[in-house]
Design an enzyme around this catalytic site. Sequence first.
Site, PDB file in Angstrom:
ATOM      1  CB  ILE A 157      -5.069 -54.179  -1.506  1.00 34.67           C
ATOM      2  CG1 ILE A 157      -6.596 -54.079  -1.411  1.00 34.67           C
ATOM      3  CG2 ILE A 157      -4.651 -55.146  -2.607  1.00 34.67           C
ATOM      4  CD1 ILE A 157      -7.262 -53.420  -2.603  1.00 34.67           C
ATOM      5  NE  ARG A 236      -9.937 -47.008  -9.446  1.00 37.75           N
ATOM      6  CZ  ARG A 236     -10.382 -48.054  -8.754  1.00 37.75           C
ATOM      7  NH1 ARG A 236      -9.807 -49.243  -8.926  1.00 37.75           N
ATOM      8  NH2 ARG A 236     -11.397 -47.938  -7.931  1.00 37.75           N
ATOM      9  CG  ASP A 260      -7.998 -56.585 -12.590  1.00 35.15           C
ATOM     10  OD1 ASP A 260      -8.583 -57.346 -13.396  1.00 35.15           O
ATOM     11  OD2 ASP A 260      -8.562 -56.097 -11.586  1.00 35.15           O
ATOM     12  CD  GLU A 265     -10.766 -49.748 -15.836  1.00 35.24           C
ATOM     13  OE1 GLU A 265      -9.605 -50.157 -15.639  1.00 35.24           O
ATOM     14  OE2 GLU A 265     -11.697 -49.952 -15.047  1.00 35.24           O
ATOM     15  CG  HIS A 297     -11.595 -52.799 -12.628  1.00 32.15           C
ATOM     16  ND1 HIS A 297     -11.402 -51.454 -12.802  1.00 32.15           N
ATOM     17  CD2 HIS A 297     -11.594 -53.008 -11.283  1.00 32.15           C
ATOM     18  CE1 HIS A 297     -11.296 -50.874 -11.615  1.00 32.15           C
ATOM     19  NE2 HIS A 297     -11.403 -51.793 -10.686  1.00 32.15           N
ATOM     20  CG  PHE A 300     -14.269 -56.034  -7.633  1.00 24.35           C
ATOM     21  CD1 PHE A 300     -13.940 -55.771  -8.944  1.00 24.35           C
ATOM     22  CD2 PHE A 300     -15.602 -56.240  -7.327  1.00 24.35           C
ATOM     23  CE1 PHE A 300     -14.911 -55.718  -9.947  1.00 24.35           C
ATOM     24  CE2 PHE A 300     -16.585 -56.186  -8.306  1.00 24.35           C
ATOM     25  CZ  PHE A 300     -16.229 -55.924  -9.620  1.00 24.35           C
TER      26      PHE A 300
HETATM   27  P1  NAD Z   1      -5.679 -48.176   1.125  1.00 19.87           P
HETATM   28  O1  NAD Z   1      -6.186 -46.779   1.248  1.00 19.87           O
HETATM   29  O2  NAD Z   1      -5.837 -49.112   2.285  1.00 19.87           O
HETATM   30  O3  NAD Z   1      -4.111 -48.136   0.757  1.00 19.87           O
HETATM   31  C1  NAD Z   1      -3.542 -47.230  -0.139  1.00 19.87           C
HETATM   32  C2  NAD Z   1      -2.115 -46.948   0.320  1.00 19.87           C
HETATM   33  O4  NAD Z   1      -1.530 -46.038  -0.625  1.00 19.87           O
HETATM   34  C3  NAD Z   1      -2.037 -46.275   1.707  1.00 19.87           C
HETATM   35  O5  NAD Z   1      -1.133 -46.975   2.546  1.00 19.87           O
HETATM   36  C4  NAD Z   1      -1.558 -44.869   1.407  1.00 19.87           C
HETATM   37  O6  NAD Z   1      -0.713 -44.319   2.436  1.00 19.87           O
HETATM   38  C5  NAD Z   1      -0.773 -45.086   0.120  1.00 19.87           C
HETATM   39  N1  NAD Z   1      -0.613 -43.859  -0.660  1.00 19.87           N
HETATM   40  C6  NAD Z   1      -1.533 -42.893  -0.884  1.00 19.87           C
HETATM   41  N2  NAD Z   1      -1.010 -41.920  -1.631  1.00 19.87           N
HETATM   42  C7  NAD Z   1       0.271 -42.272  -1.881  1.00 19.87           C
HETATM   43  C8  NAD Z   1       1.325 -41.654  -2.614  1.00 19.87           C
HETATM   44  N3  NAD Z   1       1.170 -40.476  -3.236  1.00 19.87           N
HETATM   45  N4  NAD Z   1       2.516 -42.293  -2.673  1.00 19.87           N
HETATM   46  C9  NAD Z   1       2.692 -43.485  -2.025  1.00 19.87           C
HETATM   47  N5  NAD Z   1       1.728 -44.107  -1.325  1.00 19.87           N
HETATM   48  C10 NAD Z   1       0.534 -43.503  -1.257  1.00 19.87           C
HETATM   49  O7  NAD Z   1      -6.338 -48.759  -0.196  1.00 19.87           O
HETATM   50  P2  NAD Z   1      -6.555 -50.300  -0.581  1.00 19.87           P
HETATM   51  O8  NAD Z   1      -7.863 -50.782  -0.062  1.00 19.87           O
HETATM   52  O9  NAD Z   1      -5.313 -51.058  -0.282  1.00 19.87           O
HETATM   53  O10 NAD Z   1      -6.739 -50.166  -2.175  1.00 19.87           O
HETATM   54  C11 NAD Z   1      -5.654 -49.716  -2.990  1.00 19.87           C
HETATM   55  C12 NAD Z   1      -6.207 -49.405  -4.369  1.00 19.87           C
HETATM   56  O11 NAD Z   1      -6.618 -50.620  -4.994  1.00 19.87           O
HETATM   57  C13 NAD Z   1      -7.492 -48.548  -4.387  1.00 19.87           C
HETATM   58  O12 NAD Z   1      -7.178 -47.154  -4.337  1.00 19.87           O
HETATM   59  C14 NAD Z   1      -8.124 -48.919  -5.698  1.00 19.87           C
HETATM   60  O13 NAD Z   1      -7.723 -47.994  -6.688  1.00 19.87           O
HETATM   61  C15 NAD Z   1      -7.548 -50.290  -6.012  1.00 19.87           C
HETATM   62  N6  NAD Z   1      -8.583 -51.355  -6.053  1.00 19.87           N
HETATM   63  C16 NAD Z   1      -8.697 -52.095  -7.171  1.00 19.87           C
HETATM   64  C17 NAD Z   1      -9.641 -53.124  -7.231  1.00 19.87           C
HETATM   65  C18 NAD Z   1      -9.785 -54.023  -8.446  1.00 19.87           C
HETATM   66  O14 NAD Z   1     -10.798 -54.732  -8.577  1.00 19.87           O
HETATM   67  N7  NAD Z   1      -8.832 -54.068  -9.353  1.00 19.87           N
HETATM   68  C19 NAD Z   1     -10.494 -53.340  -6.151  1.00 19.87           C
HETATM   69  C20 NAD Z   1     -10.323 -52.559  -4.990  1.00 19.87           C
HETATM   70  C21 NAD Z   1      -9.361 -51.563  -4.951  1.00 19.87           C
END
Ligand code: NAD
Length: 333
Positions: A157, A236, A260, A265, A297, A300
């Site tokens: 993302i 989150r 969001d 929540e 939220h 997505f």
């Molecule tokens: P992803 O796993 O592709 O990317 C997460 C990134 O965070 C990775 O590059 C990872 O290396 C990095 N990361 C992990 N731990 C870390 C740390 N301690 N410090 C720095 N970087 C760190 O995940 P994604 O698909 O891009 O999704 C990201 C987040 O978006 C999900 O974990 C989820 O919580 C959230 N999300 C929200 C919605 C929504 O509707 N609001 C929908 C989908 C996902």
Amino acid sequence: MQALRVLVYDTHSYDRTFLDRANAGRHQLDYTTAQLDPQTAALAQGYDAVCLFVNDKADAAAIARLAAAGVRLIAQRSTGFNNIDLAAAAQHGITAMRVGYYSPYAVAEFAVGLLQTLNRRIHRAYNRTREFNFRLAGLLGHDIHGRTVGVVGTGKIGAIFARIMHGFGCPLLAYDVRENPECVALGATYVSLEELLRRSDIISLHVPLMPQTHHLINATTLALTRPGVILINTSRGGLIDTEALIASIQSGHLGAVALDVYEEEEGKFFRDLSDTVIDDEVLARLMTFPNVLVTSHQAFFTHEAMTTIAETTITNLSDFAAGRTNENLLQPG
Ligand code: NAD
């Protein structure tokens, strides 16, 4: 392939529509509006699997009861899985799977939408013009072009968000535990979190919630940010210490905030509480600020994402039933 009996928790009409369509009668899907907790786990008596969403609480107590009820699989219908105690699941012999990938565009595009809404005061303009108030005072924004954007978490993302902001003509700063070559190719500079916070005009959070990222944004880190910074959280709620956020907004330091997701929540988002007296002082306070935008939220929530979420969830059920594993298997640790 054996058909599984599946109880889908925290169901809304749209979940049912997309899951029934993807399932096409392969598994027995039963639906409940209840959210999973140690009490509602009893509803899963006799089911092979439960299907959960982000605010279903699969903690150790709930998992022990699911295991006692005969459940062998947790099929999480989201990417984030911080609501599941994976160690407890493994201990009870319960397999956990998630939807590892679904339209990351949905979330990244929504984050950009929130940014532009706040920056150009579109949320306020919408309300004004509906009452035939066509004044512009109070609606002044900035060009996004040329503003420094800090992307915290450059996974699926975050990388798409970075690409969109690159298209706006923004210099990019990035923070992650590992560099994403796609972002480097866009010209993003990887820096420490502290440097990103100090130098960014716009900050967007895309790291998962885990012990290392809990309250990543707190009083100390907020103090490092530029006055007037715009902060977007579509990841989150637990990434932000909301009380510290409110103090920073009240002091006039933060320019604008879009959330969001919210750390409390659970039990509120995805529900219509318009007829009730809200019992959350922090959320109520957030709603009073003109430069804060809260959505429930929904980042997505597109046709494309819902279709993929449902299809992947059914694939996870079928693979489990056939004794196969896939890349969506969740492992503790
Ligand atoms: P992803 O796993 O592709 O990317 C997460 C990134 O965070 C990775 O590059 C990872 O290396 C990095 N990361 C992990 N731990 C870390 C740390 N301690 N410090 C720095 N970087 C760190 O995940 P994604 O698909 O891009 O999704 C990201 C987040 O978006 C999900 O974990 C989820 O919580 C959230 N999300 C929200 C919605 C929504 O509707 N609001 C929908 C989908 C996902």
